[in-house]
Design a protein around this motif. Structure first.
Motif, PDB file in Angstrom:
ATOM      1  N   TRP A 106      27.202  70.561  33.475  1.00  0.00           N
ATOM      2  CA  TRP A 106      28.245  69.525  32.660  1.00  0.00           C
ATOM      3  C   TRP A 106      28.584  70.235  31.490  1.00  0.00           C
ATOM      4  O   TRP A 106      27.804  70.479  30.723  1.00  0.00           O
ATOM      5  CB  TRP A 106      27.799  67.924  32.735  1.00  0.00           C
ATOM      6  CG  TRP A 106      28.811  67.192  32.250  1.00  0.00           C
ATOM      7  CD1 TRP A 106      28.631  66.700  30.881  1.00  0.00           C
ATOM      8  CD2 TRP A 106      30.087  66.690  32.555  1.00  0.00           C
ATOM      9  NE1 TRP A 106      29.811  65.632  30.739  1.00  0.00           N
ATOM     10  CE2 TRP A 106      30.588  66.010  31.904  1.00  0.00           C
ATOM     11  CE3 TRP A 106      30.439  66.953  34.038  1.00  0.00           C
ATOM     12  CZ2 TRP A 106      31.529  65.110  32.308  1.00  0.00           C
ATOM     13  CZ3 TRP A 106      31.366  66.094  34.313  1.00  0.00           C
ATOM     14  CH2 TRP A 106      32.190  65.015  33.612  1.00  0.00           C
ATOM     15  N   VAL A 107      29.999  70.221  31.055  1.00  0.00           N
ATOM     16  CA  VAL A 107      30.530  70.901  29.835  1.00  0.00           C
ATOM     17  C   VAL A 107      31.497  69.792  29.495  1.00  0.00           C
ATOM     18  O   VAL A 107      32.516  69.930  29.535  1.00  0.00           O
ATOM     19  CB  VAL A 107      31.146  72.232  30.028  1.00  0.00           C
ATOM     20  CG1 VAL A 107      31.548  72.787  28.557  1.00  0.00           C
ATOM     21  CG2 VAL A 107      30.434  73.064  30.796  1.00  0.00           C
ATOM     22  N   PRO A 108      30.979  68.839  28.763  1.00  0.00           N
ATOM     23  CA  PRO A 108      31.847  67.666  28.062  1.00  0.00           C
ATOM     24  C   PRO A 108      33.024  68.017  27.196  1.00  0.00           C
ATOM     25  O   PRO A 108      34.032  67.570  27.040  1.00  0.00           O
ATOM     26  CB  PRO A 108      31.027  66.780  27.467  1.00  0.00           C
ATOM     27  CG  PRO A 108      29.633  67.510  27.226  1.00  0.00           C
ATOM     28  CD  PRO A 108      29.657  68.608  28.198  1.00  0.00           C
ATOM     29  N   GLU A 109      32.866  69.329  26.564  1.00  0.00           N
ATOM     30  CA  GLU A 109      33.808  69.879  25.467  1.00  0.00           C
ATOM     31  C   GLU A 109      35.320  70.128  26.229  1.00  0.00           C
ATOM     32  O   GLU A 109      36.103  70.114  25.687  1.00  0.00           O
ATOM     33  CB  GLU A 109      33.307  71.166  24.905  1.00  0.00           C
ATOM     34  CG  GLU A 109      32.263  70.993  23.997  1.00  0.00           C
ATOM     35  CD  GLU A 109      30.861  70.628  24.551  1.00  0.00           C
ATOM     36  OE1 GLU A 109      29.757  70.368  23.907  1.00  0.00           O
ATOM     37  OE2 GLU A 109      30.760  71.101  25.787  1.00  0.00           O
ATOM     38  N   ARG A 110      35.065  70.593  27.645  1.00  0.00           N
ATOM     39  CA  ARG A 110      36.266  70.588  28.366  1.00  0.00           C
ATOM     40  C   ARG A 110      37.231  69.439  28.520  1.00  0.00           C
ATOM     41  O   ARG A 110      38.366  69.494  28.916  1.00  0.00           O
ATOM     42  CB  ARG A 110      35.853  71.104  29.728  1.00  0.00           C
ATOM     43  CG  ARG A 110      35.316  72.497  29.921  1.00  0.00           C
ATOM     44  CD  ARG A 110      35.028  72.958  31.192  1.00  0.00           C
ATOM     45  NE  ARG A 110      34.285  74.495  31.249  1.00  0.00           N
ATOM     46  CZ  ARG A 110      33.700  74.899  32.158  1.00  0.00           C
ATOM     47  NH1 ARG A 110      33.429  74.289  33.469  1.00  0.00           N
ATOM     48  NH2 ARG A 110      33.204  76.015  32.093  1.00  0.00           N
ATOM     49  N   LEU A 111      36.568  68.130  28.085  1.00  0.00           N
ATOM     50  CA  LEU A 111      37.230  67.094  28.196  1.00  0.00           C
ATOM     51  C   LEU A 111      37.813  66.563  26.827  1.00  0.00           C
ATOM     52  O   LEU A 111      38.272  65.480  26.743  1.00  0.00           O
ATOM     53  CB  LEU A 111      36.665  66.041  29.145  1.00  0.00           C
ATOM     54  CG  LEU A 111      36.305  66.188  30.351  1.00  0.00           C
ATOM     55  CD1 LEU A 111      35.053  65.212  30.938  1.00  0.00           C
ATOM     56  CD2 LEU A 111      37.334  66.346  31.131  1.00  0.00           C
ATOM     57  N   SER A 112      37.506  67.398  25.930  1.00  0.00           N
ATOM     58  CA  SER A 112      37.912  66.728  24.492  1.00  0.00           C
ATOM     59  C   SER A 112      39.271  66.601  24.083  1.00  0.00           C
ATOM     60  O   SER A 112      40.063  67.365  24.591  1.00  0.00           O
ATOM     61  CB  SER A 112      37.462  67.943  23.785  1.00  0.00           C
ATOM     62  OG  SER A 112      37.552  67.670  22.268  1.00  0.00           O
ATOM     63  N   GLY A 113      39.375  65.209  23.932  1.00  0.00           N
ATOM     64  CA  GLY A 113      40.860  64.702  23.381  1.00  0.00           C
ATOM     65  C   GLY A 113      41.463  64.458  24.896  1.00  0.00           C
ATOM     66  O   GLY A 113      42.911  64.122  24.430  1.00  0.00           O
ATOM     67  N   ILE A 114      41.199  64.791  26.001  1.00  0.00           N
ATOM     68  CA  ILE A 114      42.124  64.371  27.188  1.00  0.00           C
ATOM     69  C   ILE A 114      41.641  62.886  27.536  1.00  0.00           C
ATOM     70  O   ILE A 114      40.553  62.552  27.754  1.00  0.00           O
ATOM     71  CB  ILE A 114      41.416  65.126  28.212  1.00  0.00           C
ATOM     72  CG1 ILE A 114      41.953  66.797  28.006  1.00  0.00           C
ATOM     73  CG2 ILE A 114      42.314  64.779  29.636  1.00  0.00           C
ATOM     74  CD1 ILE A 114      41.478  67.651  28.880  1.00  0.00           C
ATOM     75  N   ARG A 115      42.909  62.095  27.888  1.00  0.00           N
ATOM     76  CA  ARG A 115      42.700  60.573  28.049  1.00  0.00           C
ATOM     77  C   ARG A 115      42.825  60.435  29.481  1.00  0.00           C
ATOM     78  O   ARG A 115      42.570  59.376  29.763  1.00  0.00           O
ATOM     79  CB  ARG A 115      43.615  59.857  27.000  1.00  0.00           C
ATOM     80  CG  ARG A 115      43.251  59.964  25.691  1.00  0.00           C
ATOM     81  CD  ARG A 115      43.457  58.929  24.826  1.00  0.00           C
ATOM     82  NE  ARG A 115      43.034  58.991  23.389  1.00  0.00           N
ATOM     83  CZ  ARG A 115      43.354  58.205  22.498  1.00  0.00           C
ATOM     84  NH1 ARG A 115      44.000  57.190  22.595  1.00  0.00           N
ATOM     85  NH2 ARG A 115      42.824  58.327  21.268  1.00  0.00           N
ATOM     86  N   SER A 116      43.697  61.262  30.155  1.00  0.00           N
ATOM     87  CA  SER A 116      43.876  60.806  31.580  1.00  0.00           C
ATOM     88  C   SER A 116      44.087  62.319  32.102  1.00  0.00           C
ATOM     89  O   SER A 116      44.523  63.382  31.716  1.00  0.00           O
ATOM     90  CB  SER A 116      45.018  59.987  31.633  1.00  0.00           C
ATOM     91  OG  SER A 116      46.182  60.693  31.364  1.00  0.00           O
ATOM     92  N   VAL A 117      43.538  62.294  33.588  1.00  0.00           N
ATOM     93  CA  VAL A 117      43.705  63.211  34.398  1.00  0.00           C
ATOM     94  C   VAL A 117      44.383  62.771  35.672  1.00  0.00           C
ATOM     95  O   VAL A 117      44.161  61.522  36.289  1.00  0.00           O
ATOM     96  CB  VAL A 117      42.643  64.139  34.794  1.00  0.00           C
ATOM     97  CG1 VAL A 117      41.873  64.786  33.639  1.00  0.00           C
ATOM     98  CG2 VAL A 117      41.562  63.182  35.448  1.00  0.00           C
ATOM     99  N   GLY A 118      45.181  63.645  36.369  1.00  0.00           N
ATOM    100  CA  GLY A 118      45.735  63.119  37.688  1.00  0.00           C
ATOM    101  C   GLY A 118      45.749  64.153  38.787  1.00  0.00           C
ATOM    102  O   GLY A 118      45.530  65.408  38.515  1.00  0.00           O
ATOM    103  N   ILE A 119      45.809  63.759  39.924  1.00  0.00           N
ATOM    104  CA  ILE A 119      45.510  64.508  41.024  1.00  0.00           C
ATOM    105  C   ILE A 119      46.730  65.685  41.113  1.00  0.00           C
ATOM    106  O   ILE A 119      46.501  66.816  41.371  1.00  0.00           O
ATOM    107  CB  ILE A 119      45.384  63.923  42.422  1.00  0.00           C
ATOM    108  CG1 ILE A 119      44.300  62.966  42.471  1.00  0.00           C
ATOM    109  CG2 ILE A 119      45.619  64.859  43.748  1.00  0.00           C
ATOM    110  CD1 ILE A 119      44.380  61.944  43.558  1.00  0.00           C
ATOM    111  N   ASP A 120      48.113  65.270  40.942  1.00  0.00           N
ATOM    112  CA  ASP A 120      49.331  66.243  40.704  1.00  0.00           C
ATOM    113  C   ASP A 120      49.515  66.483  39.523  1.00  0.00           C
ATOM    114  O   ASP A 120      50.850  66.774  39.324  1.00  0.00           O
ATOM    115  CB  ASP A 120      50.122  65.411  41.775  1.00  0.00           C
ATOM    116  CG  ASP A 120      49.460  65.777  43.235  1.00  0.00           C
ATOM    117  OD1 ASP A 120      49.275  66.696  43.580  1.00  0.00           O
ATOM    118  OD2 ASP A 120      50.038  64.771  44.062  1.00  0.00           O
ATOM    119  N   THR A 121      48.802  65.725  38.344  1.00  0.00           N
ATOM    120  CA  THR A 121      49.588  66.064  37.092  1.00  0.00           C
ATOM    121  C   THR A 121      48.423  66.810  36.215  1.00  0.00           C
ATOM    122  O   THR A 121      47.342  66.630  36.462  1.00  0.00           O
ATOM    123  CB  THR A 121      49.757  64.701  36.371  1.00  0.00           C
ATOM    124  OG1 THR A 121      48.606  63.742  36.696  1.00  0.00           O
ATOM    125  CG2 THR A 121      50.788  64.073  37.145  1.00  0.00           C
TER     126      THR A 121
END
Length: 193
Positions: free
Chosen positions: A172-187
């Motif tokens: 697990w590398v939490p830094e890869r999610l820094s500042g990201i608020r949403s993720v989408g399957i096609d976005t």
């Protein structure tokens, strides 16, 4: 983050009403600046009075409102770290405001990106999102790890669930999610909700 309705204008703030009439109980806010460092979203700063106004802590049907309930519950359970979705990031300053009013310690916070559909809506029962098939749980876990930027190896796609979870914990590398608020399957990932 969108506020769920207009800010309460303080109409009843100094009025006294008969106690036999059902009424909500609000906490009086001040133009206090609430600031905290979220483990993934960075520094969050907002003026609680201007952003939220006096907010409800006891509904007129006498049910304790979420903001107060979660603050007291976390305190009584000795919670020191809160990990939840970015859809609840807007609640955190209100909770910190209540924690400070009550003299409770403020936990550490970390808000993970939420998963959204093509229209940017959070996947949930309320948005009638399709249920996850229990028969393909390993593929779902693999897809979620990919969405969350954890880059699982292709060989993990068909692995058993315990092996996928073991890999996820170890890599697990939490830094890869820094500042990201949403993720989408096609976005692509977004820092907006």
């Amino acid at each position: 983050m969108a506020e769920a309705g207009p800010i309460y204008p303080g109409y009843c703030r100094t009025r006294h009403y008969p106690t036999d009439q059902p009424a909500a109980l609000r906490v009086k806010t001040s133009p206090a600046e609430i600031e905290f460092v979220d483990g993934l979203q960075g520094i969050i700063r907002e003026n609680i009075g201007e952003r939220h106004g006096d907010f409800i802590i006891l509904r007129k049907d006498l049910i304790v409102a979420y903001q107060l309930a979660v603050v007291v519950d976390d305190y009584r359970q000795g919670i020191t770290h809160v990990v939840r979705g970015c859809d609840l990031l807007d609640s955190t300053p209100k909770q910190i405001y209540l924690q400070k009013l009550l003299g409770y310690p403020v936990p550490e916070y970390l808000h993970l990106p939420i998963i959204v559909d093509r229209a940017g809506q959070k996947l949930s029962k309320q948005s009638r999102a399709e249920a996850v098939a229990a028969t393909s749980a390993n593929q779902t876990l693999f897809m979620l790890l990919s969405l969350l930027g954890q880059n699982p190896p292709p060989t993990l796609k068909r692995a058993e669930i315990p092996a996928i979870l073991d890999w996820a914990v170890a890599h697990w590398v939490p830094e890869r999610l820094s500042g990201i608020r949403s993720v989408g399957i096609d976005t692509p990932p977004s820092n907006q909700t």
